[in-house]
Design a protein around this motif. Structure first.
Motif, PDB file in Angstrom:
ATOM      1  N   VAL A 208       0.836  -1.203   0.000  1.00  0.00           N
ATOM      2  CA  VAL A 208       0.000   0.000   0.000  1.00  0.00           C
ATOM      3  C   VAL A 208       0.874   1.258   0.000  1.00  0.00           C
ATOM      4  CG1 VAL A 208      -1.590   1.342   1.466  1.00  0.00           C
ATOM      5  CG2 VAL A 208      -1.925  -1.135   1.173  1.00  0.00           C
ATOM      6  N   ALA A 209       0.525   2.190  -0.879  1.00  0.00           N
ATOM      7  CA  ALA A 209       1.237   3.477  -0.897  1.00  0.00           C
ATOM      8  C   ALA A 209       0.490   4.495  -0.031  1.00  0.00           C
ATOM      9  CB  ALA A 209       1.337   3.991  -2.329  1.00  0.00           C
ATOM     10  N   ARG A 210      -0.833   4.409  -0.054  1.00  0.00           N
ATOM     11  CA  ARG A 210      -1.645   5.371   0.700  1.00  0.00           C
ATOM     12  C   ARG A 210      -2.972   4.705   1.044  1.00  0.00           C
ATOM     13  NH1 ARG A 210      -3.219  11.442  -1.450  1.00  0.00           N
ATOM     14  NH2 ARG A 210      -4.273  12.036   0.470  1.00  0.00           N
ATOM     15  N   LEU A 211      -3.436   4.949   2.260  1.00  0.00           N
ATOM     16  CA  LEU A 211      -4.651   4.259   2.719  1.00  0.00           C
ATOM     17  C   LEU A 211      -5.564   5.245   3.438  1.00  0.00           C
ATOM     18  CD1 LEU A 211      -6.208   1.597   3.251  1.00  0.00           C
ATOM     19  CD2 LEU A 211      -4.780   1.265   5.266  1.00  0.00           C
ATOM     20  N   ALA A 212      -6.845   5.237   3.063  1.00  0.00           N
ATOM     21  CA  ALA A 212      -7.804   6.134   3.714  1.00  0.00           C
ATOM     22  C   ALA A 212      -9.105   5.388   3.982  1.00  0.00           C
ATOM     23  CB  ALA A 212      -8.085   7.353   2.842  1.00  0.00           C
ATOM     24  N   ARG A 213      -9.650   5.564   5.181  1.00  0.00           N
ATOM     25  CA  ARG A 213     -10.966   4.983   5.469  1.00  0.00           C
ATOM     26  C   ARG A 213     -12.026   6.007   5.077  1.00  0.00           C
ATOM     27  NH1 ARG A 213     -11.717   1.867  10.841  1.00  0.00           N
ATOM     28  NH2 ARG A 213     -11.752   3.879  11.883  1.00  0.00           N
ATOM     29  N   THR A 214     -12.978   5.569   4.249  1.00  0.00           N
ATOM     30  CA  THR A 214     -13.964   6.499   3.706  1.00  0.00           C
ATOM     31  C   THR A 214     -15.380   6.259   4.237  1.00  0.00           C
ATOM     32  OG1 THR A 214     -14.033   5.010   1.801  1.00  0.00           O
ATOM     33  CG2 THR A 214     -12.738   7.016   1.575  1.00  0.00           C
ATOM     34  N   ARG A 215     -15.569   5.169   4.942  1.00  0.00           N
ATOM     35  CA  ARG A 215     -16.914   4.903   5.484  1.00  0.00           C
ATOM     36  C   ARG A 215     -16.821   3.953   6.669  1.00  0.00           C
ATOM     37  NH1 ARG A 215     -20.714   1.034   4.417  1.00  0.00           N
ATOM     38  NH2 ARG A 215     -19.652   0.200   2.590  1.00  0.00           N
ATOM     39  N   ILE A 216     -17.651   4.216   7.681  1.00  0.00           N
ATOM     40  CA  ILE A 216     -17.800   3.295   8.822  1.00  0.00           C
ATOM     41  C   ILE A 216     -19.283   2.974   8.908  1.00  0.00           C
ATOM     42  CG2 ILE A 216     -17.505   2.990  11.310  1.00  0.00           C
ATOM     43  CD1 ILE A 216     -15.586   5.470  11.184  1.00  0.00           C
ATOM     44  N   GLY A 217     -19.655   1.751   8.561  1.00  0.00           N
ATOM     45  CA  GLY A 217     -21.094   1.423   8.501  1.00  0.00           C
ATOM     46  C   GLY A 217     -21.791   2.437   7.605  1.00  0.00           C
ATOM     47  N   PRO A 218     -22.805   3.121   8.121  1.00  0.00           N
ATOM     48  CA  PRO A 218     -23.540   4.072   7.274  1.00  0.00           C
ATOM     49  C   PRO A 218     -22.905   5.471   7.273  1.00  0.00           C
ATOM     50  CG  PRO A 218     -24.618   3.860   9.403  1.00  0.00           C
ATOM     51  CD  PRO A 218     -23.422   2.950   9.448  1.00  0.00           C
ATOM     52  N   ILE A 219     -21.812   5.661   8.002  1.00  0.00           N
ATOM     53  CA  ILE A 219     -21.277   7.011   8.193  1.00  0.00           C
ATOM     54  C   ILE A 219     -20.184   7.331   7.185  1.00  0.00           C
ATOM     55  CG2 ILE A 219     -20.180   8.607   9.828  1.00  0.00           C
ATOM     56  CD1 ILE A 219     -22.972   7.639  10.681  1.00  0.00           C
ATOM     57  N   THR A 220     -20.413   8.395   6.449  1.00  0.00           N
ATOM     58  CA  THR A 220     -19.402   8.862   5.511  1.00  0.00           C
ATOM     59  C   THR A 220     -19.514  10.382   5.455  1.00  0.00           C
ATOM     60  OG1 THR A 220     -18.600   8.648   3.248  1.00  0.00           O
ATOM     61  CG2 THR A 220     -20.963   8.486   3.533  1.00  0.00           C
ATOM     62  N   ASP A 221     -18.462  11.060   5.035  1.00  0.00           N
ATOM     63  CA  ASP A 221     -18.523  12.520   4.946  1.00  0.00           C
ATOM     64  C   ASP A 221     -17.356  13.016   4.097  1.00  0.00           C
ATOM     65  OD1 ASP A 221     -18.573  15.261   5.212  1.00  0.00           O
ATOM     66  OD2 ASP A 221     -19.073  15.212   7.348  1.00  0.00           O
ATOM     67  N   THR A 222     -17.655  13.304   2.832  1.00  0.00           N
ATOM     68  CA  THR A 222     -16.574  13.731   1.941  1.00  0.00           C
ATOM     69  C   THR A 222     -16.248  15.219   2.124  1.00  0.00           C
ATOM     70  OG1 THR A 222     -18.262  14.042   0.269  1.00  0.00           O
ATOM     71  CG2 THR A 222     -16.984  12.014   0.128  1.00  0.00           C
ATOM     72  N   SER A 223     -17.083  15.920   2.909  1.00  0.00           N
ATOM     73  CA  SER A 223     -16.806  17.355   3.052  1.00  0.00           C
ATOM     74  C   SER A 223     -16.000  17.677   4.311  1.00  0.00           C
ATOM     75  CB  SER A 223     -18.111  18.148   3.056  1.00  0.00           C
ATOM     76  OG  SER A 223     -18.858  17.767   4.178  1.00  0.00           O
ATOM     77  N   LEU A 224     -15.698  16.666   5.094  1.00  0.00           N
ATOM     78  CA  LEU A 224     -14.918  16.897   6.315  1.00  0.00           C
ATOM     79  C   LEU A 224     -13.424  16.926   5.950  1.00  0.00           C
ATOM     80  CD1 LEU A 224     -15.609  17.154   9.377  1.00  0.00           C
ATOM     81  CD2 LEU A 224     -15.124  14.706   9.570  1.00  0.00           C
ATOM     82  N   ALA A 225     -12.802  18.068   6.158  1.00  0.00           N
ATOM     83  CA  ALA A 225     -11.400  18.229   5.731  1.00  0.00           C
ATOM     84  C   ALA A 225     -10.469  17.397   6.622  1.00  0.00           C
ATOM     85  CB  ALA A 225     -11.017  19.699   5.806  1.00  0.00           C
ATOM     86  N   PRO A 226      -9.325  16.989   6.095  1.00  0.00           N
ATOM     87  CA  PRO A 226      -8.345  16.286   6.942  1.00  0.00           C
ATOM     88  C   PRO A 226      -7.985  17.153   8.148  1.00  0.00           C
ATOM     89  CG  PRO A 226      -7.699  16.198   4.636  1.00  0.00           C
ATOM     90  CD  PRO A 226      -8.863  17.124   4.703  1.00  0.00           C
ATOM     91  N   GLY A 227      -8.023  16.554   9.331  1.00  0.00           N
ATOM     92  CA  GLY A 227      -7.710  17.309  10.544  1.00  0.00           C
ATOM     93  C   GLY A 227      -8.928  17.990  11.148  1.00  0.00           C
ATOM     94  N   ALA A 228     -10.100  17.842  10.501  1.00  0.00           N
ATOM     95  CA  ALA A 228     -11.321  18.462  11.038  1.00  0.00           C
ATOM     96  C   ALA A 228     -12.185  17.394  11.706  1.00  0.00           C
ATOM     97  CB  ALA A 228     -12.099  19.137   9.919  1.00  0.00           C
ATOM     98  N   TRP A 229     -13.098  17.847  12.550  1.00  0.00           N
ATOM     99  CA  TRP A 229     -14.037  16.931  13.185  1.00  0.00           C
ATOM    100  C   TRP A 229     -15.385  17.629  13.320  1.00  0.00           C
ATOM    101  CZ3 TRP A 229     -16.500  18.179  17.793  1.00  0.00           C
ATOM    102  CH2 TRP A 229     -15.975  19.271  18.480  1.00  0.00           C
ATOM    103  N   ARG A 230     -16.414  16.821  13.531  1.00  0.00           N
ATOM    104  CA  ARG A 230     -17.751  17.359  13.799  1.00  0.00           C
ATOM    105  C   ARG A 230     -18.492  16.356  14.671  1.00  0.00           C
ATOM    106  NH1 ARG A 230     -21.662  14.503  11.234  1.00  0.00           N
ATOM    107  NH2 ARG A 230     -21.202  13.482   9.247  1.00  0.00           N
ATOM    108  N   PRO A 231     -19.497  16.830  15.414  1.00  0.00           N
ATOM    109  CA  PRO A 231     -20.300  15.866  16.176  1.00  0.00           C
ATOM    110  C   PRO A 231     -21.132  15.031  15.221  1.00  0.00           C
ATOM    111  CG  PRO A 231     -20.773  18.146  16.840  1.00  0.00           C
ATOM    112  CD  PRO A 231     -19.934  18.212  15.605  1.00  0.00           C
TER     113      PRO A 231
END
Ligand code: URA
Length: 253
Positions: free
Chosen positions: A206-229
């Protein structure tokens, strides 16, 4: 049903608690209770039931729901080169450092130092346990970039299961090619460095690895290093995903 009785934090109408948790309007929650879908401490609840959120155990459709007050749930987009753990002897940056200090939260599962993407932090032990317990098998989706373009045979091996250590073969995975050197993979297990080890094993590190979904939860608008409730609805969907996973269905519970 109208209830005008007195109420304090340890004696709350069940429908009010359920509505707060995102199960719908109070009226809708009353209906759920009326239909026998809600249990308190193992017994089907009746309308008018009050609960103590610090003690009582509530289930909806047989799924335990956390009703304690002050539970928090954060969805974090982890950048590479940050640690999920609470402490690092090497003083590398901790993901916990970007989150509120209080209440104290812990991560639901892990991502490697070099892995990016979605991870949940919470102080809800019930949900964390349900999401990480091997018998539950919630889907996790990853984008995997490799140095060389994996062969179709390698993808088939990943799909069917790979022996990542003696006697340990991974469960069937969903694997699809998005582009040259870019693979989408969905797994329900959470073994240490599982994705990297699977790709190593089939000969395409693997050169680069990113988790994009956990069960039903996904969010492509959340920037790296950001969080939200997480919203109440997302929390509800997550706990449902952990209790209604294909693995639990296969195991018959
Ligand atoms: N699989 C890995 O190899 N690393 C992660 O961080 C997550 C899944």
């Amino acid at each position: 049903m109208t209830d005008t009785g007195s109420e304090d934090q340890n004696n709350v109408r069940l429908q009010k608690v359920l509505a707060r948790l995102g199960f719908g309007s109070r009226r809708a929650c009353e209906e759920m209770i009326d239909r026998g879908r809600v249990k308190v401490n193992g017994e089907v609840a009746v309308l008018g039931r009050r609960v103590d959120p610090t003690r009582d155990l509530v289930e909806v459709d047989r799924v335990p729901v956390s009703i304690e007050p002050d539970l928090v749930y954060y969805l974090v987009n982890k950048p590479a080169k940050m640690l999920v753990s609470a402490y690092d002897p090497e003083n590398r940056p901790l993901l916990l450092g970007i989150l509120p200090k209080s209440p104290r939260v812990f991560s639901v599962g892990r991502l490697d130092y070099d892995t990016e993407g979605l991870i949940v932090f919470t102080n809800d032990g019930i949900l964390a346990n349900a999401l990480t317990h091997p018998s539950h098998g919630v889907e996790k989706e990853y984008l995997v970039q490799t140095f060389r373009n994996p062969s179709n045979l390698a993808l088939r091996q990943l799909r069917e299961g790979v022996e990542i250590e003696p006697g340990v073969t991974t469960a069937p995975a969903k694997v699809g090619r998005l582009d040259a050197c870019l693979i989408k993979m969905v797994i329900c297990e959470g073994r240490n460095r599982q994705v990297r080890r699977m790709f190593d094993e089939v000969g395409y590190p693997v050169a680069r690895l990113a988790r994009t979904r956990i069960g039903p939860i996904t969010d492509t608008s959340l920037a790296p290093g950001a969080w939200r409730p997480l919203s109440a609805e997302e929390v509800r969907l997550l706990s449902y995903a952990s209790y209604n996973s294909p693995k639990r269905a296969r195991l018959g519970f």
